[in-house]
Structure formats: structure tokens, C-alpha cells
Enzyme design. Structure first.
Site, mmCIF file in Angstrom:
data_model
loop_
_atom_site.group_PDB
_atom_site.id
_atom_site.type_symbol
_atom_site.label_atom_id
_atom_site.label_comp_id
_atom_site.label_asym_id
_atom_site.label_seq_id
_atom_site.Cartn_x
_atom_site.Cartn_y
_atom_site.Cartn_z
ATOM 1 N NE ARG A 45 -0.273 0.428 4.979
ATOM 2 C CZ ARG A 45 0.466 1.403 5.515
ATOM 3 N NH1 ARG A 45 0.900 2.484 4.527
ATOM 4 N NH2 ARG A 45 1.235 1.167 6.601
ATOM 5 C CB VAL A 52 4.763 3.212 10.239
ATOM 6 C CG1 VAL A 52 4.963 4.705 10.947
ATOM 7 C CG2 VAL A 52 4.725 1.959 11.059
ATOM 8 C CE1 TYR A 92 0.040 -1.869 17.592
ATOM 9 C CE2 TYR A 92 -1.672 -0.305 18.545
ATOM 10 C CZ TYR A 92 -1.015 -1.484 18.548
ATOM 11 O OH TYR A 92 -1.015 -2.162 19.559
ATOM 12 C CB ILE A 108 -7.288 5.968 3.976
ATOM 13 C CG1 ILE A 108 -8.744 6.201 4.686
ATOM 14 C CG2 ILE A 108 -7.623 5.490 2.669
ATOM 15 C CD1 ILE A 108 -9.695 7.280 4.046
ATOM 16 N N GLY A 115 -7.058 -0.595 2.672
ATOM 17 C CA GLY A 115 -8.214 0.217 2.689
ATOM 18 C C GLY A 115 -8.237 1.148 3.858
ATOM 19 C CB ALA A 137 -7.400 1.347 10.192
ATOM 20 C CB CYS A 187 -0.103 8.399 8.833
ATOM 21 S SG CYS A 187 -1.388 7.336 9.175
#
Length: 229
Positions: A85, A89, A91, A153, A165, A167, A183
Site C-alpha cells: 500500500r 507506518v 498500527y 487510509i 483500505g 482503519a 502515518c
């Protein structure tokens, strides 16, 4: 045309795969890869939405840097995977609802910017059910509530077929995010819906996500077992 108007008619099928319990990350990743491969061979297969929870795991996007990790890779006890993706990073953990849409965008719009905004719109509509205002931040991907990022995303699209996708942090233990710069955004804290709606549950939100997804993408969700995919 309304940017968030459904492209399909409500009769378009999309298989809804909802799992019980925690699904190991590598297992769900293999599901996605298999579903994408099948749809490359047969584009007429139904789309799929997978909704699940993972045990604690960190993932790095394909071009992500390890400088956003706050633990030693050589000595870590934490599960970590580099995947295909986009993004930095993130979690995953129990209490976080993860959605993996496997969609053929040739049946919607061949536009990745549109697709990302649609995923954000799904989350924003879910938040509205709980009287929470979900917001976007220009230049970033995801959804925030009161300055806290509650949904991340990250996607991969190949031959216009999507994987990975979103979270949505419903009621997770947020401590795991302290070990990373989520992120790659150092000045935006991570939050959860439980901070605003203390009695919220994954099962409640799972249902609302399915409803919002069907509305935003203009599909009819059909509950399906793994063997039916």
C-alpha cells in the site's frame, strides 16, 4: 455530477465478509491478494468488502521510511510487515475496525483521488451517526475528529482493482501508537471514537460502516462466507 453521489445502482452486488474474532494480518493479506488475482482473471466477479480486527501489528507502506519507528528493528518483539500500500507506518490492534474493499474501479470511476475521498466519506457518515463531525485536512488522507486522527487510509490499486483500505479507531488501546509516528505526521495526535462516545462498540460501528459503504458506493452488500468468494 455530485462528487460523492453513488456511481452504481443499488442493485450492484458487493460481497460483505465479516469475520468474528481477531484475524492475523498475514492471513487477511493473503485473502486480499487472492481476491485481487481472481478479479484480474475474471473482472465480472463481485466486489468484496472485508471488515475485521487484527491482533497488534505494525505495517509500513511500500515506500515508507523506518525513521518513523520508535523501536529498534533488530531487537523488536512487535510484529511488523512492509506491504504494497501507499503511506507510512501505521498500527492495527483490537478495537480498531479495518475495512478492505476489493473493488474494480472500472465499474465506478478510474480515479484514485475520487476513491480516497469516497473512503473518507464512508467514515464521515459513520461519525455523523454518533453526532461527531468528521473532518478532512487539505493535503492529507484520513479523517479527524476535534483535531485527532480517528481513521487512516492506505490503498493499493492494480489494473484498477483495489486492496488494503481504511482503519477506524473505535475503542482500541492507543498505547501502541506511541511507538511510531503514525502515518509520518508528527503534529497530529491519534484518537478514537471511544474518547467521544464512551460506550461505543465495534459491533455497533461495524453495522454503520456497512450501511455507509453501501450508500456511498451505491452497492447492495450481500453477507458471504469465505468459501463463497
Amino acid at each position: 455530477m455530485d462528487f460523492f453521489a453513488p456511481v452504481n445502482s443499488a442493485s450492484t452486488r458487493c460481497c460483505l465478509l465479516e469475520t468474528k474474532g481477531l484475524v492475523p494480518y498475514l492471513e487477511a493479506w493473503a485473502w486480499q491478494q487472492c481476491l485481487v488475482s481472481d478479479r484480474k482473471l475474471n473482472p465480472k466477479l463481485d466486489d468484496v468488502l472485508i471488515l475485521l480486527e487484527h491482533p497488534p501489528v505494525y505495517t509500513l507502506g511500500q515506500g515508507a521510511t523506518t525513521e518513523f519507528l520508535k523501536f529498534n528493528l533488530a531487537q523488536t518483539e512487535y510484529e511488523l510487515h512492509r506491504i504494497e500500500r501507499g503511506g507510512e507506518v501505521t498500527y492495527h490492534c483490537p478495537g480498531q475496525l479495518v475495512g478492505y474493499p476489493i473493488l474494480n474501479l472500472q465499474h465506478y470511476r478510474k480515479d484514485l483521488h475520487w476513491y480516497l475521498r469516497q473512503l473518507e466519506e464512508v467514515i464521515i457518515r459513520v461519525l455523523a451517526v454518533y453526532r461527531l463531525e468528521g473532518t478532512r485536512i487539505s493535503g492529507l488522507t484520513g479523517v479527524w475528529v476535534a483535531g485527532r486522527k480517528v481513521a487512516a487510509i492506505g490503498i493499493k490499486v492494480s489494473r484498477w482493482i483495489t486492496m488494503h483500505g481504511f482503519a477506524l479507531n473505535v475503542c482500541p488501546d492507543l498505547e501502541g501508537f506511541d511507538r511510531i509516528v503514525p502515518c509520518g505526521i508528527p503534529d497530529k495526535p491519534v484518537g478514537s471514537l471511544a474518547q467521544f462516545v464512551p460506550d461505543i462498540t465495534i459491533e455497533q460501528v461495524r453495522q454503520e460502516v456497512a450501511i455507509a459503504f453501501a450508500e456511498v458506493f451505491g452497492v447492495k452488500l450481500v453477507p458471504t462466507q469465505t468459501g463463497g468468494l
